[in-house]
Motif scaffolding. Structure first.
Motif, PDB file in Angstrom:
ATOM      1  N   PRO A 182      28.103  44.380  46.551  1.00 51.18           N
ATOM      2  CA  PRO A 182      28.195  44.043  45.139  1.00 51.18           C
ATOM      3  C   PRO A 182      27.033  43.466  44.436  1.00 51.18           C
ATOM      4  N   HIS A 183      27.313  43.483  43.006  1.00 46.24           N
ATOM      5  CA  HIS A 183      26.305  42.468  42.154  1.00 46.24           C
ATOM      6  C   HIS A 183      27.072  41.975  41.084  1.00 46.24           C
ATOM      7  N   ALA A 184      26.481  40.921  40.218  1.00 47.93           N
ATOM      8  CA  ALA A 184      27.278  39.943  39.632  1.00 47.93           C
ATOM      9  C   ALA A 184      27.583  40.671  38.208  1.00 47.93           C
ATOM     10  N   GLY A 199      26.681  41.334  30.812  1.00 50.89           N
ATOM     11  CA  GLY A 199      25.736  41.964  31.401  1.00 50.89           C
ATOM     12  C   GLY A 199      25.817  41.815  32.777  1.00 50.89           C
ATOM     13  N   HIS A 200      25.008  42.827  33.649  1.00 50.07           N
ATOM     14  CA  HIS A 200      25.247  42.945  35.158  1.00 50.07           C
ATOM     15  C   HIS A 200      23.569  42.347  35.494  1.00 50.07           C
ATOM     16  N   SER A 201      23.928  41.510  36.833  1.00 44.22           N
ATOM     17  CA  SER A 201      22.798  40.885  37.216  1.00 44.22           C
ATOM     18  C   SER A 201      22.477  40.817  38.698  1.00 44.22           C
ATOM     19  N   THR A 228      24.528  51.943  31.876  1.00 51.58           N
ATOM     20  CA  THR A 228      24.404  51.495  33.345  1.00 51.58           C
ATOM     21  C   THR A 228      23.245  50.617  33.666  1.00 51.58           C
ATOM     22  N   CYS A 229      23.648  50.206  34.969  1.00 47.32           N
ATOM     23  CA  CYS A 229      22.417  49.327  35.344  1.00 47.32           C
ATOM     24  C   CYS A 229      22.132  49.858  36.800  1.00 47.32           C
ATOM     25  N   PRO A 230      20.886  49.639  37.262  1.00 50.03           N
ATOM     26  CA  PRO A 230      20.279  50.191  38.466  1.00 50.03           C
ATOM     27  C   PRO A 230      21.081  49.971  39.825  1.00 50.03           C
ATOM     28  N   LEU A 231      21.662  48.911  39.712  1.00 50.19           N
ATOM     29  CA  LEU A 231      22.727  48.486  41.019  1.00 50.19           C
ATOM     30  C   LEU A 231      23.906  49.400  40.949  1.00 50.19           C
ATOM     31  N   CYS A 232      24.486  49.529  39.665  1.00 52.32           N
ATOM     32  CA  CYS A 232      25.596  50.489  39.434  1.00 52.32           C
ATOM     33  C   CYS A 232      25.149  51.905  39.944  1.00 52.32           C
ATOM     34  N   ALA A 233      23.963  52.068  39.466  1.00 53.60           N
ATOM     35  CA  ALA A 233      23.549  53.666  39.755  1.00 53.60           C
ATOM     36  C   ALA A 233      23.322  53.869  41.148  1.00 53.60           C
ATOM     37  N   GLU A 289      29.188  47.670  43.407  1.00 52.95           N
ATOM     38  CA  GLU A 289      30.073  47.604  42.257  1.00 52.95           C
ATOM     39  C   GLU A 289      29.774  46.148  41.554  1.00 52.95           C
ATOM     40  N   ALA A 290      30.165  45.991  40.356  1.00 50.48           N
ATOM     41  CA  ALA A 290      29.661  44.830  39.714  1.00 50.48           C
ATOM     42  C   ALA A 290      31.194  43.994  39.531  1.00 50.48           C
ATOM     43  N   VAL A 291      31.111  42.657  40.157  1.00 44.35           N
ATOM     44  CA  VAL A 291      32.100  41.910  40.304  1.00 44.35           C
ATOM     45  C   VAL A 291      31.844  40.526  39.828  1.00 44.35           C
TER      46      VAL A 291
HETATM   47 ZN   LIG Z   1      26.011  47.010  37.462  1.00 44.07          ZN
END
Ligand SMILES: [Zn+2]
Length: 212
Positions: free
Chosen positions: A24-26, A32-34, A184-189, A193-195
Motif C-alpha cells: 500500500p501507499h500513504a 493526497g496520496h504519497s 488517481t495516482c500512479p500507485l493506485c493505478a 491501496e492508499a492507507v
Molecule cells: Zn494512490
C-alpha cells in the motif's frame, strides 16, 4: 544522509515506497496520496535520538553561521517544540513555539521576541507553508529571523525557502498526488491501496511478496 535515512527507518519514523505494487501507499491528512511518509513523533518521543538530532543541528548551524548563536530557537507546536527546547538548551538561549490558528496561520503569543535573533527549526518540510507561517509570526512579533532554517526531514524539492537555505539532516523528495484534481495516482493505478500511514505501518513496511 543515508545514515540518518536508515536510522529514521529503523525507528519507524520514515517509510519510502519500494515500487512493489502489492504494497500500500500513504493517504495523507490533506487527502493526497504519497510514496513516502515521515512521522517526526517517532524521533521527538525518543530522548536519545532527539539528542543526536539536535547535536547534528548544532554542528550544521556552526558550519553555516559560525559561532554567533541566536537569542532564541522557535519551532511550531507541537511537532517541533521538543527540537526547540533541546537545541535551545545546547545553544544556551531561550526557546519558544508558535501555535496554529484555525485559518492555517501561526501565532506567537507566549513569548516576547522583540529585537531578538530567532532561529527556526522544523521536524518536517513538505510545501514550506508551515515554516513560512512561523517566520511571518516571528517577524510580526518584532523578531528578526535568522538566514537559515533547520529541518530534520525535507520531503520537498526545495533547497531554499524564499531565499533562506533549508539545512536538513535528510533531503529526500517524496511525491504527492492530488487525487481530487487528477482522479488517481500512479500507485493506485498499479493496484496499490492508499492507507493512513500511522494506523497501517505494519502493512507499509511488510516483506513482499507475503506468504499465503
Ligand atoms: Zn494512490
Amino acid at each position: 544522509m543515508d545514515d540518518w535515512m536508515n536510522r529514521f527507518k529503523q525507528l519507524g519514523a520514515l517509510w519510502v515506497h519500494d515500487g512493489e505494487p502489492k504494497r500500500p501507499h500513504a493517504l495523507l491528512t490533506a487527502g493526497g496520496h504519497s510514496d513516502g511518509f515521515f512521522n517526526g513523533s517517532r524521533i521527538v518521543e525518543d530522548p536519545t535520538m532527539l539528542c543526536h538530532v539536535v547535536t547534528a543541528f548544532f554542528a550544521a548551524y556552526c558550519r553555516e553561521e559560525g559561532t554567533v548563536l541566536p537569542d532564541r530557537v522557535i519551532g511550531s507546536a507541537h511537532g517541533a517544540t521538543p527540537l526547540a527546547v533541546e537545541l535551545g538548551r545546547m545553544m544556551g538561549c531561550k526557546i519558544g513555539w508558535t501555535e496554529p490558528q484555525s485559518d492555517g496561520s501561526m501565532l506567537l503569543k507566549r513569548f516576547d521576541v522583540r529585537g531578538q535573533c530567532v532561529l527556526v527549526v522544523e521536524d518536517v518540510m513538505t510545501s514550506g507553508a508551515t515554516t513560512r507561517s512561523i517566520i511571518e509570526a516571528v517577524q510580526a512579533a518584532g523578531g528578526a529571523v535568522l538566514r537559515l532554517v533547520l529541518v530534520v526531514f525535507n520531503r520537498s524539492r526545495m533547497t531554499a525557502l524564499d531565499g533562506r537555505p533549508i539545512i536538513s539532516l535528510v533531503h529526500h523528495p517524496l511525491n504527492e498526488w492530488k487525487v481530487q484534481q487528477w482522479g488517481t495516482c500512479p500507485l493506485c493505478a498499479q493496484g496499490s491501496e492508499a492507507v493512513r500511514p500511522k494506523a497501517n505501518w505494519a502493512a507499509l513496511t511488510a516483506d513482499y511478496p507475503q506468504e499465503g
